[in-house]
Design a protein around this motif. Structure first.
Motif, PDB file in Angstrom:
ATOM      1  N   PHE A  63       0.854  -1.189   0.000  1.00 26.73           N
ATOM      2  CA  PHE A  63       0.000   0.000   0.000  1.00 26.73           C
ATOM      3  C   PHE A  63       0.887   1.234   0.000  1.00 26.73           C
ATOM      4  CE2 PHE A  63      -2.642  -3.103   2.328  1.00 26.73           C
ATOM      5  CZ  PHE A  63      -3.842  -3.000   1.644  1.00 26.73           C
ATOM      6  N   PRO A  64       0.499   2.272  -0.740  1.00 27.05           N
ATOM      7  CA  PRO A  64       1.211   3.544  -0.575  1.00 27.05           C
ATOM      8  C   PRO A  64       0.765   4.193   0.734  1.00 27.05           C
ATOM      9  CG  PRO A  64      -0.530   3.783  -2.215  1.00 27.05           C
ATOM     10  CD  PRO A  64      -0.502   2.335  -1.803  1.00 27.05           C
ATOM     11  N   ALA A  65       1.649   4.943   1.354  1.00 26.10           N
ATOM     12  CA  ALA A  65       1.330   5.606   2.626  1.00 26.10           C
ATOM     13  C   ALA A  65       0.099   6.498   2.497  1.00 26.10           C
ATOM     14  CB  ALA A  65       2.523   6.408   3.115  1.00 26.10           C
ATOM     15  N   SER A  66      -0.135   7.037   1.309  1.00 24.45           N
ATOM     16  CA  SER A  66      -1.273   7.943   1.099  1.00 24.45           C
ATOM     17  C   SER A  66      -2.619   7.267   1.330  1.00 24.45           C
ATOM     18  CB  SER A  66      -1.224   8.525  -0.315  1.00 24.45           C
ATOM     19  OG  SER A  66      -1.300   7.485  -1.284  1.00 24.45           O
ATOM     20  N   GLU A  67      -2.687   5.926   1.295  1.00 19.08           N
ATOM     21  CA  GLU A  67      -3.959   5.236   1.510  1.00 19.08           C
ATOM     22  C   GLU A  67      -4.353   5.155   2.983  1.00 19.08           C
ATOM     23  OE1 GLU A  67      -4.644   1.604  -0.631  1.00 19.08           O
ATOM     24  OE2 GLU A  67      -3.853   2.455  -2.483  1.00 19.08           O
ATOM     25  N   GLU A  68      -3.453   5.570   3.878  1.00 15.03           N
ATOM     26  CA  GLU A  68      -3.804   5.526   5.296  1.00 15.03           C
ATOM     27  C   GLU A  68      -4.976   6.441   5.619  1.00 15.03           C
ATOM     28  OE1 GLU A  68      -2.008   6.240   9.745  1.00 15.03           O
ATOM     29  OE2 GLU A  68      -0.624   5.506   8.199  1.00 15.03           O
ATOM     30  N   SER A  69      -5.074   7.571   4.939  1.00 17.48           N
ATOM     31  CA  SER A  69      -6.206   8.475   5.211  1.00 17.48           C
ATOM     32  C   SER A  69      -7.522   7.819   4.796  1.00 17.48           C
ATOM     33  CB  SER A  69      -6.021   9.822   4.510  1.00 17.48           C
ATOM     34  OG  SER A  69      -5.958   9.645   3.108  1.00 17.48           O
ATOM     35  N   TRP A  70      -7.511   7.044   3.713  1.00 18.35           N
ATOM     36  CA  TRP A  70      -8.717   6.324   3.298  1.00 18.35           C
ATOM     37  C   TRP A  70      -9.055   5.240   4.326  1.00 18.35           C
ATOM     38  CZ3 TRP A  70      -9.032   1.635  -0.206  1.00 18.35           C
ATOM     39  CH2 TRP A  70     -10.366   1.301  -0.463  1.00 18.35           C
ATOM     40  N   LEU A  71      -8.039   4.539   4.831  1.00 20.57           N
ATOM     41  CA  LEU A  71      -8.270   3.529   5.853  1.00 20.57           C
ATOM     42  C   LEU A  71      -8.886   4.160   7.099  1.00 20.57           C
ATOM     43  CD1 LEU A  71      -8.097   0.735   7.139  1.00 20.57           C
ATOM     44  CD2 LEU A  71      -5.673   1.190   7.621  1.00 20.57           C
ATOM     45  N   ARG A  72      -8.352   5.292   7.521  1.00 22.07           N
ATOM     46  CA  ARG A  72      -8.897   5.980   8.694  1.00 22.07           C
ATOM     47  C   ARG A  72     -10.375   6.336   8.475  1.00 22.07           C
ATOM     48  NH1 ARG A  72      -5.324   8.142  12.470  1.00 22.07           N
ATOM     49  NH2 ARG A  72      -3.147   7.668  12.015  1.00 22.07           N
ATOM     50  N   ALA A  73     -10.701   6.832   7.297  1.00 23.27           N
ATOM     51  CA  ALA A  73     -12.091   7.179   6.977  1.00 23.27           C
ATOM     52  C   ALA A  73     -12.980   5.933   6.992  1.00 23.27           C
ATOM     53  CB  ALA A  73     -12.169   7.877   5.620  1.00 23.27           C
ATOM     54  N   CYS A  74     -12.451   4.834   6.477  1.00 25.98           N
ATOM     55  CA  CYS A  74     -13.177   3.566   6.461  1.00 25.98           C
ATOM     56  C   CYS A  74     -13.461   3.093   7.884  1.00 25.98           C
ATOM     57  CB  CYS A  74     -12.354   2.535   5.697  1.00 25.98           C
ATOM     58  SG  CYS A  74     -13.046   0.887   5.690  1.00 25.98           S
ATOM     59  N   LEU A  75     -12.493   3.232   8.764  1.00 23.26           N
ATOM     60  CA  LEU A  75     -12.669   2.820  10.155  1.00 23.26           C
ATOM     61  C   LEU A  75     -13.666   3.720  10.884  1.00 23.26           C
ATOM     62  CD1 LEU A  75      -8.942   2.088  11.100  1.00 23.26           C
ATOM     63  CD2 LEU A  75     -10.731   0.415  10.559  1.00 23.26           C
ATOM     64  N   ASP A  76     -13.658   5.009  10.545  1.00 17.53           N
ATOM     65  CA  ASP A  76     -14.533   5.970  11.212  1.00 17.53           C
ATOM     66  C   ASP A  76     -15.978   5.889  10.737  1.00 17.53           C
ATOM     67  OD1 ASP A  76     -12.374   6.917  12.638  1.00 17.53           O
ATOM     68  OD2 ASP A  76     -12.019   8.635  11.304  1.00 17.53           O
ATOM     69  N   ASP A  77     -16.166   5.578   9.459  1.00 18.77           N
ATOM     70  CA  ASP A  77     -17.514   5.597   8.876  1.00 18.77           C
ATOM     71  C   ASP A  77     -17.637   4.472   7.847  1.00 18.77           C
ATOM     72  OD1 ASP A  77     -20.092   6.432   8.328  1.00 18.77           O
ATOM     73  OD2 ASP A  77     -19.444   8.017   6.946  1.00 18.77           O
ATOM     74  N   PRO A  78     -17.673   3.233   8.285  1.00 17.28           N
ATOM     75  CA  PRO A  78     -17.698   2.110   7.340  1.00 17.28           C
ATOM     76  C   PRO A  78     -19.004   2.026   6.561  1.00 17.28           C
ATOM     77  CG  PRO A  78     -17.950   1.318   9.586  1.00 17.28           C
ATOM     78  CD  PRO A  78     -17.690   2.798   9.678  1.00 17.28           C
ATOM     79  N   ASP A  79     -18.902   1.554   5.320  1.00 15.94           N
ATOM     80  CA  ASP A  79     -20.068   1.349   4.470  1.00 15.94           C
ATOM     81  C   ASP A  79     -20.518  -0.107   4.480  1.00 15.94           C
ATOM     82  OD1 ASP A  79     -20.348   4.004   3.612  1.00 15.94           O
ATOM     83  OD2 ASP A  79     -18.775   3.740   2.118  1.00 15.94           O
ATOM     84  N   GLY A  80     -19.893  -0.897   5.313  1.00 17.22           N
ATOM     85  CA  GLY A  80     -20.238  -2.307   5.420  1.00 17.22           C
ATOM     86  C   GLY A  80     -19.495  -2.911   6.593  1.00 17.22           C
ATOM     87  N   PRO A  81     -19.647  -4.207   6.785  1.00 19.46           N
ATOM     88  CA  PRO A  81     -18.988  -4.847   7.921  1.00 19.46           C
ATOM     89  C   PRO A  81     -17.466  -4.904   7.761  1.00 19.46           C
ATOM     90  CG  PRO A  81     -20.143  -6.476   6.596  1.00 19.46           C
ATOM     91  CD  PRO A  81     -20.474  -5.145   6.020  1.00 19.46           C
ATOM     92  N   LEU A  82     -16.787  -4.734   8.870  1.00 16.74           N
ATOM     93  CA  LEU A  82     -15.324  -4.817   8.932  1.00 16.74           C
ATOM     94  C   LEU A  82     -14.965  -5.919   9.918  1.00 16.74           C
ATOM     95  CD1 LEU A  82     -14.512  -1.006   9.274  1.00 16.74           C
ATOM     96  CD2 LEU A  82     -14.598  -2.361   7.164  1.00 16.74           C
ATOM     97  N   PHE A  83     -13.870  -6.612   9.631  1.00 19.77           N
ATOM     98  CA  PHE A  83     -13.446  -7.738  10.454  1.00 19.77           C
ATOM     99  C   PHE A  83     -11.972  -7.638  10.781  1.00 19.77           C
ATOM    100  CE2 PHE A  83     -16.869  -9.047   7.687  1.00 19.77           C
ATOM    101  CZ  PHE A  83     -17.782  -9.588   8.560  1.00 19.77           C
TER     102      PHE A  83
END
Length: 157
Positions: A28-48
């Motif tokens: 992963f490029p480091a720039s995708e960490e902001s997307w991961l943070r957004a995913c963790l904060d406001d998921p659009d589906g289940p996370l495991f």
């Protein structure tokens, strides 16, 4: 040590981010960490998460989720990462299979599951039954190439 997969909890955030960082820059490029943070904060589906250990000693060793479109017979995998020091142990395949099986129980059960990834990880998905449907040179904003793959959930036994 025995592993188990469970739903993501906000208390897992720090360890999920740490697991992600072990995969930068190779997967992963480091720039995708902001997307991961957004995913963790406001998921659009289940996370495991896949964890090892018990109680306060639990360590997150893998993470992933998915989103299902309410309009199409389509789901999309979200992230899907294994801590770099645990690559090659079958953990990614176990987490993927868990997510696919979880989708089959959904109210909006999809027919197809898609994922976009880098060429160096596309082979993993192909070995798991996904078929390449598109390749995009420079398809990510980071400049990396993108490969789109699809899995027919009806083939899951």
């Amino acid at each position: 040590m025995k592993t188990r997969i469970r739903r993501y909890r906000p208390a897992d955030r720090k360890q999920v981010l740490a697991a992600f960082r072990t995969n930068v820059p190779d997967h992963f490029p480091a720039s995708e960490e902001s997307w991961l943070r957004a995913c963790l904060d406001d998921p659009d589906g289940p996370l495991f998460v896949m964890v090892e250990g018990k109680g306060k000693q639990q360590q997150v060793i893998a993470f992933g989720g998915y989103e299902i479109s309410p309009f199409y017979h389509l789901a999309t995998l979200v992230f899907g990462l294994v801590r770099a020091d645990r690559h090659g142990a079958g953990l990614g395949r176990a987490l993927l299979n868990h997510r696919l099986r979880h989708m089959t129980k959904s109210k909006h059960r999809p027919r197809y599951v898609t994922v976009d990834t880098h060429p160096h990880t596309a082979g993993f998905f192909e070995r798991c039954g996904f078929i390449e449907i598109a390749r995009w040179p420079g398809g990510y904003r980071s400049g990396r190439d993108r490969v789109d793959l699809r899995f027919d959930l009806d083939t899951l036994n």
